[in-house]
Design a protein around this motif. Structure first.
Motif, short mmCIF file in Angstrom:
data_model
loop_
_atom_site.label_atom_id
_atom_site.label_comp_id
_atom_site.label_asym_id
_atom_site.label_seq_id
_atom_site.Cartn_x
_atom_site.Cartn_y
_atom_site.Cartn_z
N LEU A 1 -56.79 -31.45 9.83
CA LEU A 1 -57.92 -31.48 10.75
C LEU A 1 -57.62 -32.35 11.97
CD1 LEU A 1 -61.02 -31.65 8.36
CD2 LEU A 1 -60.01 -29.66 9.51
N ALA A 2 -56.83 -33.40 11.77
CA ALA A 2 -56.48 -34.27 12.89
C ALA A 2 -55.53 -33.58 13.88
CB ALA A 2 -55.84 -35.55 12.38
N HIS A 3 -54.79 -32.56 13.42
CA HIS A 3 -53.82 -31.87 14.27
C HIS A 3 -54.29 -30.52 14.77
CE1 HIS A 3 -51.14 -34.92 12.58
NE2 HIS A 3 -50.25 -34.60 13.51
N LEU A 4 -55.43 -30.05 14.29
CA LEU A 4 -55.94 -28.74 14.67
C LEU A 4 -57.01 -28.88 15.76
CD1 LEU A 4 -56.17 -27.13 11.12
CD2 LEU A 4 -54.70 -26.37 13.02
N PRO A 5 -57.35 -27.78 16.42
CA PRO A 5 -58.39 -27.85 17.46
C PRO A 5 -59.74 -28.26 16.89
CG PRO A 5 -57.15 -25.79 17.58
CD PRO A 5 -56.75 -26.44 16.31
N ASP A 6 -60.64 -28.65 17.78
CA ASP A 6 -61.99 -29.03 17.36
C ASP A 6 -62.75 -27.83 16.81
OD1 ASP A 6 -61.52 -31.63 18.10
OD2 ASP A 6 -62.38 -31.40 20.11
N ALA A 7 -63.90 -28.12 16.21
CA ALA A 7 -64.66 -27.14 15.44
C ALA A 7 -64.93 -25.82 16.17
CB ALA A 7 -65.97 -27.76 14.97
N PRO A 8 -65.37 -25.81 17.41
CA PRO A 8 -65.69 -24.51 18.02
C PRO A 8 -64.52 -23.54 18.04
CG PRO A 8 -66.62 -26.30 19.32
CD PRO A 8 -65.71 -26.93 18.31
N THR A 9 -63.32 -24.07 18.31
CA THR A 9 -62.14 -23.20 18.32
C THR A 9 -61.65 -22.92 16.91
OG1 THR A 9 -61.45 -24.06 20.48
CG2 THR A 9 -59.76 -22.98 19.14
N LEU A 10 -61.57 -23.95 16.08
CA LEU A 10 -61.07 -23.78 14.72
C LEU A 10 -61.91 -22.79 13.93
CD1 LEU A 10 -58.98 -24.64 12.62
CD2 LEU A 10 -60.45 -26.59 12.04
N SER A 11 -63.19 -22.72 14.21
CA SER A 11 -64.08 -21.82 13.46
C SER A 11 -63.78 -20.35 13.72
CB SER A 11 -65.54 -22.12 13.81
OG SER A 11 -65.81 -21.80 15.16
N THR A 12 -62.97 -20.05 14.73
CA THR A 12 -62.61 -18.66 15.02
C THR A 12 -61.29 -18.27 14.36
OG1 THR A 12 -61.31 -19.17 17.03
CG2 THR A 12 -63.72 -18.92 17.28
N PHE A 13 -60.62 -19.21 13.71
CA PHE A 13 -59.27 -18.97 13.19
C PHE A 13 -59.28 -18.17 11.89
CE2 PHE A 13 -56.29 -22.47 15.02
CZ PHE A 13 -56.72 -22.17 16.30
N SER A 14 -58.36 -17.21 11.81
CA SER A 14 -58.00 -16.62 10.52
C SER A 14 -56.76 -17.34 10.04
CB SER A 14 -57.74 -15.12 10.66
OG SER A 14 -56.67 -14.88 11.56
#
Length: 231
Positions: A34-47
């Motif tokens: 989570l510290a290395h991934l995008p913030d919630a709005p972008t991460l929530s679109t990830f498959s």
């Protein structure tokens, strides 16, 4: 992954989650991701594709943050344990899709041609004989601009062998991952912007003497997080 690995993890599937070291390593890895991934709005679109998901500890932790998560493991016993969690817990995220398969190609029919925004794998690389092949497969499973992000303990020298009891060395291909080797493997697989850094350190139970089976010693092991982007 070898037959020795599959047999071991099938046998340990029902007791896997009861290991406090497994729980701690997964929680620390989840925090690092989570510290290395995008913030919630972008991460929530990830498959997301998870390779070597085991009983789904990381899968179920990551799933609420992403759009979907395809959880793959070569050991059917591990996948059965994850399926049981999903079926028997009404609060379990419903965007997790478990598949029992040894994934060796991005064109494996089990994926139905799907490509992913993110591929993750935790504490799996040290069991894989051919790291270049697995990263070529992961590269092929990603959309352009997709990311790979993996965590495993670091090979910091001869003492790294103590991560595993001597009785569980079958299927262990390397005693942790080496920074230079993993960087080279990712770059040769086609990833750009490769980063390899310490993610966390974890104190773990080890044998007091190699081979005596007495897990009353303690050692601190560094874990690496390795990431790259598909051009």
């Amino acid at each position: 992954m070898t037959d020795a690995n599959t047999a071991r993890f099938n046998a340990e599937a029902l007791s896997w989650d009861s290991n406090p070291d497994v729980q701690q390593a997964t929680a620390l890895a989840h925090k690092a991701y989570l510290a290395h991934l995008p913030d919630a709005p972008t991460l929530s679109t990830f498959s997301v594709l998870e390779l070597g998901c085991g009983t789904g500890l990381l899968s179920l932790a990551l799933a609420p943050s992403v759009r979907s998560l395809t959880a793959i493991d070569a050991a059917p016993g591990m996948i059965a344990a994850l399926e049981s969690k999903l079926a028997n817990n009404p609060a379990a995220p419903q965007n997790v899709h478990p598949i029992a398969v040894l994934l060796e190609s991005p064109d494996d029919p089990v994926l139905n041609g799907q490509r992913f925004d993110l591929a993750v794998s935790h504490l799996v690389l040290h069991h894989i004989p051919d790291l270049p092949a697995v990263f070529r497969t992961l590269h092929g499973c990603l959309v352009p601009g997709g990311k790979v992000m993996v965590t495993d303990f670091e090979n910091f020298g001869p003492e790294a062998r103590r991560f595993h009891p001597e009785s569980k060395m079958d299927g262990v291909e390397r005693h942790g991952i080496e920074r230079g080797e993993i960087r080279r493997v990712l770059e040769e697989a086609g990833f750009k912007d490769v980063k390899v850094e310490t993610a966390f350190e974890m104190e773990k139970r080890v044998e007091t003497e190699p081979g005596n089976g007495v897990l009353e010693g303690r050692m601190v092991f560094p874990f690496l997080i390795c990431e790259g982007t598909k051009a």
